[in-house]
Design an enzyme around this catalytic site. Structure first.
Site, PDB file in Angstrom:
ATOM      1  N   TYR A   1       0.863  -1.260   0.005  1.00  0.00           N
ATOM      2  CA  TYR A   1      -0.204  -0.051  -0.028  1.00  0.00           C
ATOM      3  C   TYR A   1       0.680   1.204  -0.103  1.00  0.00           C
ATOM      4  O   TYR A   1       0.558   2.185  -0.660  1.00  0.00           O
ATOM      5  CB  TYR A   1      -1.078   0.034   1.145  1.00  0.00           C
ATOM      6  CG  TYR A   1      -2.318  -0.602   0.828  1.00  0.00           C
ATOM      7  CD1 TYR A   1      -3.568  -0.217   0.419  1.00  0.00           C
ATOM      8  CD2 TYR A   1      -2.487  -2.047   0.956  1.00  0.00           C
ATOM      9  CE1 TYR A   1      -4.509  -0.526   0.072  1.00  0.00           C
ATOM     10  CE2 TYR A   1      -3.494  -2.940   0.654  1.00  0.00           C
ATOM     11  CZ  TYR A   1      -4.840  -2.085   0.232  1.00  0.00           C
ATOM     12  OH  TYR A   1      -5.770  -2.603   0.008  1.00  0.00           O
TER      13      TYR A   1
ATOM     14  N   GLU B   1      -9.119  -6.615   4.078  1.00  0.00           N
ATOM     15  CA  GLU B   1      -8.418  -7.747   3.717  1.00  0.00           C
ATOM     16  C   GLU B   1      -7.839  -8.845   4.471  1.00  0.00           C
ATOM     17  O   GLU B   1      -7.843 -10.049   4.261  1.00  0.00           O
ATOM     18  CB  GLU B   1      -7.587  -7.305   2.676  1.00  0.00           C
ATOM     19  CG  GLU B   1      -8.187  -6.626   1.481  1.00  0.00           C
ATOM     20  CD  GLU B   1      -7.337  -5.532   0.814  1.00  0.00           C
ATOM     21  OE1 GLU B   1      -6.143  -5.623   1.059  1.00  0.00           O
ATOM     22  OE2 GLU B   1      -7.718  -4.806   0.102  1.00  0.00           O
TER      23      GLU B   1
END
Length: 405
Positions: free
Chosen positions: A95, A137
């Site tokens: 990320y 997630e």
């Protein structure tokens, strides 16, 4: 939570990012792949060439910014993205580079209009959104790994059968190479393949709908061979599967995923498919016949003609054997053989008049899948008819998460 000033800046500049979303998306991927070329293994390169991935990214950024104080408002988009992230193996460590690159792309496209204050605000917003995605997630990874028969990452499956469904569609029956149990799934979900193709530098990841009812000792996917057309490249993975993979070969798959699932209610259901969009709806139809034999189901399929019509005989047989199943066929360009046999219901497209004529009630649950123009037409017709929003369910076979109405 984000401070009020950051929220104000992000929401006021979100429309500007929307206006330049395609350019930002294109620049983002150029920068990202130059920094981290290994990420080519996670992205559909055919969608990259067609510009679809770039457009989807731009939309997601704009939508998240617009709804930064209420991400619940874009819950369907978030569910869809996080399911796909889990399926392809996105991890939290990826990320930061994505966020950094996204801000660089915004700055490169907007130039001086992207002030330091704006970039800083979007940096904070990205961190906030990323944290939400990472948490969701993580839960998905835990659920999948710990379910009965579940696994982490990609698992080897053997091709047990390969069946021709139409001129361009092949079904692949998959059994785990290790012989151990496999988890069940919900009708409408998909498998994700990690294809290692001879001569290709990177892995190729694709999502393919599970095309049979759950609860079997195998999985089945049905794949359309995508040939080059209208300046669009041929499908790398679909051609690999059609032409190079046969019974006895092994392929890598992650566990079933997806948010397009059949709700187990007693309400009548209408399944509407265009072309290869038939695959998740066949799973739903088979599931209803096996588990809810009294539930009223109308199956509507639109395709070019009999040569592209997958599962024709199967659906026809179900409709003959089960009084709760009604089937309708539409051909856009019927062949001479089709016209002589007159074994279809309409030449042309699914429209509001056809739905109102052949569906008993607008109170049914409507599930539809197919090409984007097809989906937009169905979505528009259902809204014009006044179908309740929570009775409208659709699946998109590319990264774009919204439909024009």
């Amino acid at each position: 939570m984000l401070d009020a000033k950051t929220i104000e800046i992000v929401q006021s500049t979100a429309p500007v990012l929307k206006e330049h979303s395609k350019e930002i998306g294109k620049k983002f991927y150029e920068l990202l792949f130059s920094k981290a070329p290994d990420l080519y293994n996670l992205f559909n390169q055919t969608n990259q060439k067609r510009g679809i991935q770039q457009e989807a990214l731009g939309y997601a950024v704009y939508a998240a910014g617009e709804h930064i104080t209420n991400l619940e408002a874009i819950k369907p988009v978030i569910q869809r993205i996080t399911e796909k992230h889990r399926a392809i193996g996105v991890v939290a460590e990826q990320y930061p580079v994505v966020g950094e690159t996204l801000l660089e792309a915004v700055k490169a496209v907007l130039g001086d209009a992207a002030t330091d204050e704006i970039i800083e605000a979007w940096g904070k917003a990205y961190g906030y959104i990323a944290e939400a995605f990472i948490d969701i997630e993580k839960n998905l990874y835990d659920q999948v790994e710990h379910q009965s028969g579940g696994w982490e990452g990609f698992r080897s499956f053997v091709i047990d059968r390969k069946v021709e469904e139409s001129d361009t569609v092949r079904s692949f029956y998959l059994k785990p190479q290790d012989g151990k149990p496999i988890p069940t799934y919900e009708a409408g979900q998909y498998l994700t393949i990690k294809a290692e193709i001879p001569g290709e530098k990177y892995s190729h990841i694709r999502h393919y709908s599970l095309s049979d009812s759950p609860g079997k000792d195998y999985y089945r996917i049905s794949v359309k061979r995508e040939d080059a057309h209208n300046n669009a490249p041929a499908g790398i993975v679909s051609n690999f599967l059609a032409n190079q993979i046969d019974v006895g070969d092994t392929l890598l798959f992650s566990a079933p995923a997806g948010d397009f699932v059949l709700e187990e209610t007693d309400s009548p259901v209408v399944l509407i498919s265009g072309g290869i969009g038939i695959t998740p709806l066949i799973s739903m139809l088979n599931t209803i016949v096996e588990k809810q034999p009294q539930r009223e189901v109308t199956f509507i399929h639109a395709t070019e003609n009999n040569t592209t019509h997958a599962f024709r005989d199967h659906v026809k047989q179900l409709a003959m054997q089960h009084s709760n199943v009604k089937s309708h066929i539409l051909y856009n360009t019927p062949t001479k053989e089709d016209l002589e046999a007159a074994d279809f219901d309409k030449q042309g497209f699914v429209d509001l008049d056809f739905l109102q004529t052949n569906v008993s009630s607008k109170d049914a649950h409507f599930y539809f899948c197919g090409p984007i123009p097809f989906l937009e037409a169905i979505n528009r017709a259902l809204h014009e008819w006044g179908v309740a929003e929570d009775h409208i369910h659709f699946e998109v076979f590319n990264p774009i998460a919204i439909l024009g109405s």
